[in-house]
Design a protein around this motif. Structure first.
Motif, PDB file in Angstrom:
ATOM      1  N   MET A 129       0.862  -1.363  -0.208  1.00 27.22           N
ATOM      2  CA  MET A 129      -0.090   0.670   0.197  1.00 27.22           C
ATOM      3  C   MET A 129       0.947   1.186  -0.198  1.00 27.22           C
ATOM      4  O   MET A 129       0.524   2.196   0.446  1.00 27.22           O
ATOM      5  CB  MET A 129      -1.201   0.249   1.208  1.00 27.22           C
ATOM      6  CG  MET A 129      -2.026  -1.315   1.324  1.00 27.22           C
ATOM      7  SD  MET A 129      -2.867  -1.374  -0.410  1.00 27.22           S
ATOM      8  CE  MET A 129      -4.428  -0.120  -0.226  1.00 27.22           C
ATOM      9  N   GLY A 130       2.163   0.887  -0.733  1.00 29.22           N
ATOM     10  CA  GLY A 130       2.477   2.047  -0.346  1.00 29.22           C
ATOM     11  C   GLY A 130       2.368   2.736  -2.020  1.00 29.22           C
ATOM     12  O   GLY A 130       1.746   1.925  -2.800  1.00 29.22           O
ATOM     13  N   SER A 179       2.819  -1.951  -6.994  1.00 27.40           N
ATOM     14  CA  SER A 179       0.924  -2.131  -6.404  1.00 27.40           C
ATOM     15  C   SER A 179       1.604  -3.453  -6.426  1.00 27.40           C
ATOM     16  O   SER A 179       2.320  -4.677  -7.046  1.00 27.40           O
ATOM     17  CB  SER A 179       0.465  -1.811  -6.489  1.00 27.40           C
ATOM     18  OG  SER A 179      -0.170  -2.494  -8.354  1.00 27.40           O
ATOM     19  N   LEU A 208     -10.300   7.008   1.402  1.00 26.27           N
ATOM     20  CA  LEU A 208      -9.248   6.766   2.343  1.00 26.27           C
ATOM     21  C   LEU A 208      -9.225   8.382   3.295  1.00 26.27           C
ATOM     22  O   LEU A 208      -8.818   8.417   4.270  1.00 26.27           O
ATOM     23  CB  LEU A 208      -7.942   7.276   1.029  1.00 26.27           C
ATOM     24  CG  LEU A 208      -7.031   6.899   2.295  1.00 26.27           C
ATOM     25  CD1 LEU A 208      -7.030   6.170   3.176  1.00 26.27           C
ATOM     26  CD2 LEU A 208      -5.682   6.615   1.237  1.00 26.27           C
ATOM     27  N   GLN A 258       5.405   3.482   9.967  1.00 28.18           N
ATOM     28  CA  GLN A 258       5.769   2.077   9.149  1.00 28.18           C
ATOM     29  C   GLN A 258       6.556   0.381   9.558  1.00 28.18           C
ATOM     30  O   GLN A 258       5.735  -1.020   8.772  1.00 28.18           O
ATOM     31  CB  GLN A 258       6.674   2.682   8.791  1.00 28.18           C
ATOM     32  CG  GLN A 258       6.987   1.728   7.001  1.00 28.18           C
ATOM     33  CD  GLN A 258       8.312   2.820   6.489  1.00 28.18           C
ATOM     34  OE1 GLN A 258       9.529   3.194   7.313  1.00 28.18           O
ATOM     35  NE2 GLN A 258       8.304   2.485   5.249  1.00 28.18           N
ATOM     36  N   SER A 268       3.054  -1.932  11.014  1.00 30.91           N
ATOM     37  CA  SER A 268       2.227  -2.270   9.904  1.00 30.91           C
ATOM     38  C   SER A 268       3.081  -3.402   9.209  1.00 30.91           C
ATOM     39  O   SER A 268       2.451  -4.278   8.235  1.00 30.91           O
ATOM     40  CB  SER A 268       1.829  -1.741   8.679  1.00 30.91           C
ATOM     41  OG  SER A 268       1.552   0.334   9.728  1.00 30.91           O
ATOM     42  N   ILE A 282       3.859   0.805   4.363  1.00 31.72           N
ATOM     43  CA  ILE A 282       2.826   2.351   4.090  1.00 31.72           C
ATOM     44  C   ILE A 282       4.707   2.792   3.848  1.00 31.72           C
ATOM     45  O   ILE A 282       5.699   2.423   4.364  1.00 31.72           O
ATOM     46  CB  ILE A 282       2.736   2.599   5.431  1.00 31.72           C
ATOM     47  CG1 ILE A 282       0.713   1.929   5.467  1.00 31.72           C
ATOM     48  CG2 ILE A 282       2.032   4.225   5.293  1.00 31.72           C
ATOM     49  CD1 ILE A 282       0.289   2.437   6.703  1.00 31.72           C
ATOM     50  N   ARG A 327       3.083   7.864   3.001  1.00 34.54           N
ATOM     51  CA  ARG A 327       2.782   7.559   1.887  1.00 34.54           C
ATOM     52  C   ARG A 327       2.202   6.620   1.405  1.00 34.54           C
ATOM     53  O   ARG A 327       2.287   5.680   1.934  1.00 34.54           O
ATOM     54  CB  ARG A 327       3.157   8.186   0.467  1.00 34.54           C
ATOM     55  CG  ARG A 327       3.965   9.038   0.420  1.00 34.54           C
ATOM     56  CD  ARG A 327       4.818   9.742  -1.031  1.00 34.54           C
ATOM     57  NE  ARG A 327       5.818   8.794  -0.901  1.00 34.54           N
ATOM     58  CZ  ARG A 327       6.668   8.595  -1.852  1.00 34.54           C
ATOM     59  NH1 ARG A 327       6.345   8.698  -3.251  1.00 34.54           N
ATOM     60  NH2 ARG A 327       8.070   7.603  -2.168  1.00 34.54           N
ATOM     61  N   VAL A 328       0.510   6.785   1.104  1.00 35.41           N
ATOM     62  CA  VAL A 328      -0.479   5.588   1.028  1.00 35.41           C
ATOM     63  C   VAL A 328      -1.155   5.513  -0.634  1.00 35.41           C
ATOM     64  O   VAL A 328      -1.334   6.195  -1.119  1.00 35.41           O
ATOM     65  CB  VAL A 328      -1.889   5.843   1.875  1.00 35.41           C
ATOM     66  CG1 VAL A 328      -2.513   4.553   1.567  1.00 35.41           C
ATOM     67  CG2 VAL A 328      -1.366   4.948   3.426  1.00 35.41           C
ATOM     68  N   THR A 368      -6.309  -0.731   6.043  1.00 41.51           N
ATOM     69  CA  THR A 368      -4.648   0.195   5.737  1.00 41.51           C
ATOM     70  C   THR A 368      -5.714   0.554   7.103  1.00 41.51           C
ATOM     71  O   THR A 368      -4.229   1.202   7.583  1.00 41.51           O
ATOM     72  CB  THR A 368      -4.656   0.863   4.226  1.00 41.51           C
ATOM     73  OG1 THR A 368      -4.626  -0.355   2.959  1.00 41.51           O
ATOM     74  CG2 THR A 368      -3.317   1.605   4.540  1.00 41.51           C
ATOM     75  N   LEU A 404      -3.225   1.300  10.158  1.00 46.43           N
ATOM     76  CA  LEU A 404      -2.616   2.565  11.025  1.00 46.43           C
ATOM     77  C   LEU A 404      -3.045   3.301  11.792  1.00 46.43           C
ATOM     78  O   LEU A 404      -2.341   3.784  12.786  1.00 46.43           O
ATOM     79  CB  LEU A 404      -2.868   3.454   9.577  1.00 46.43           C
ATOM     80  CG  LEU A 404      -2.531   5.289   9.253  1.00 46.43           C
ATOM     81  CD1 LEU A 404      -1.255   4.624   8.855  1.00 46.43           C
ATOM     82  CD2 LEU A 404      -2.995   5.854   7.832  1.00 46.43           C
TER      83      LEU A 404
END
Ligand code: GLV
Length: 392
Positions: free
Chosen positions: A21-22, A26, A295, A333, A336, A344, A357-358, A373, A377
């Protein structure tokens, strides 16, 4: 034998399954992964050539162009930038670059290396360009080439809502418009022919859902004519579009070997494009935008603020979140990743240390993954704020 057989290669390959999810790559859909396990074929086998034609048709669709010089270069998205600039620029050509993040900075750097006479218009990270700034730059520098990034993944900004107007200006000032859509394609509309974009490129590893390694790219007839009439050869043989275009049968002439295409990646991109074609590009864009809205709402509920203040300047595929004062974002980070194997990302270039950043891209742009996510988070924030975080 001076070098022993390495022990590391006598153990099985180990690759964990992570939720990416960065800002890209993907996760590849299973269909893409399956395609890449199909038998390897030769680079000029008739079946490979047919798949190249299918990929070309898919790229024309996602870019919305009938340009015949459309293909996928064997490189990451960043190589697309290199190929675009190295083909268009001849020493002394005026190049204007819109810089509001790392990709504009890189484009300016590359353009200088190819001998361009480079000027920039600049905006602080997190902002997009207003039309006046673009017009002032074009009037002042009268460039032959104007470069703009549609999706600045380092800052989470899109140039989308100005694109049509920028194009109008380009026509007025008669320069070639180059648009980087590596992070935005499939999440933000782009109409290459309608907007008269001269060079457009993207990467395989973002919304298209294939692994990194291929960069779809397309040149308008105007851009093609500029390359064909160069006084000097393109400095890098590997990027030379006249040669690559022949390999990809873009000129109606027989294919000629240029390099050995990474055929397994080609299968993967073929399937990634087929998935977008089945969904329809407009639906794909709408899905990314709907996920981004969900989001944004969830982030607000978590007490987080978005880095890009102007709503219309937010890039749906990459959301930048301000690092709250006093918070060590690396702990978010770490939590997660260690607890959920969910990526992330931190900032990049001008946003390092300032944002998290997502990414919402392709297979990962679903409401379920957005909700998951947000849940992770929320927990990660608690962890980062708690004195126990060393125990993870
Ligand atoms: C790569 O595209 C990044 O934005 O990190």
């Amino acid at each position: 034998m001076q070098v022993d057989r390495p022990g590391v290669l006598q153990k099985p390959l180990s690759v964990p399954d992570k939720l990416l999810m960065g800002p890209g790559p993907s996760n590849c859909p299973p269909r893409v992964l399956h395609a890449m396990s199909l038998p390897v074929l030769g680079h000029l086998h008739q079946e490979t050539c047919s798949i190249m034609d299918e990929v070309k048709a898919g790229i024309q669709y996602v870019f919305q162009t009938k340009n015949s010089l459309t293909l996928a270069i064997s490189t990451s998205g960043h190589g697309g930038m290199e190929a675009a600039l190295s083909n268009l620029i001849e020493p002394g050509d005026g190049v204007l670059v819109a810089v509001n993040g790392i990709w504009g900075q890189r484009a300016a750097d590359m353009a200088r290396r190819y001998g361009g006479n480079v000027n920039t218009i600049e905006k602080p990270a997190g902002e997009n360009f207003c039309l006046n700034a673009v017009e002032r730059g074009l009037t002042q520098y009268r460039p032959a080439i104007f470069f703009v990034t549609q999706g600045e993944s380092s800052t989470g900004v899109t140039a989308q809502h100005h694109q049509e107007f920028i194009n109008e200006l380009d026509k007025m000032y008669n320069c070639l418009l180059v648009v980087d859509t590596v992070a935005s394609l499939g999440g933000v509309p782009v109409y290459t022919d309608q907007w008269e974009i001269d060079v457009i490129y993207t990467g395989s590893q973002k919304v298209l859902g294939a692994p990194p390694g291929l960069a779809p790219i397309s040149f308008s007839p105007r851009a093609e004519a500029k390359i064909a009439s160069r006084k000097t050869p393109v400095a890098v043989f590997y990027w030379d579009m006249m040669l690559l275009g022949t390999y990809w049968a873009c000129f109606g002439t027989p294919r000629i070997y240029h390099h050995t295409i990474p055929v397994s990646l080609l299968y993967g991109l073929r399937e990634g494009l087929a998935i977008v074609v089945e969904e329809g590009i407009n639906k794909c864009i709408a899905r990314h935008q709907a996920c981004a809205r969900r989001l944004y709402d969830g982030l607000e509920k978590l007490g987080l603020s978005l880095y890009v203040e102007k709503k219309e300047a937010r890039l749906p595929t990459v959301t930048t979140i301000k690092v709250p004062k006093g918070l060590d974002w690396r702990l978010v980070q770490e939590y997660s990743m260690k607890k959920y194997r969910l990526e992330i990302s931190g900032g990049l270039g001008p946003t390092v240390g300032k944002v998290m950043r997502v990414g919402l891209m392709g297979y990962n742009a679903t409401m379920e993954k957005v909700d998951f996510t947000l849940k992770v988070l929320g927990e990660a924030l608690e962890y980062a704020r708690s004195p126990q975080h060393a125990k993870l």
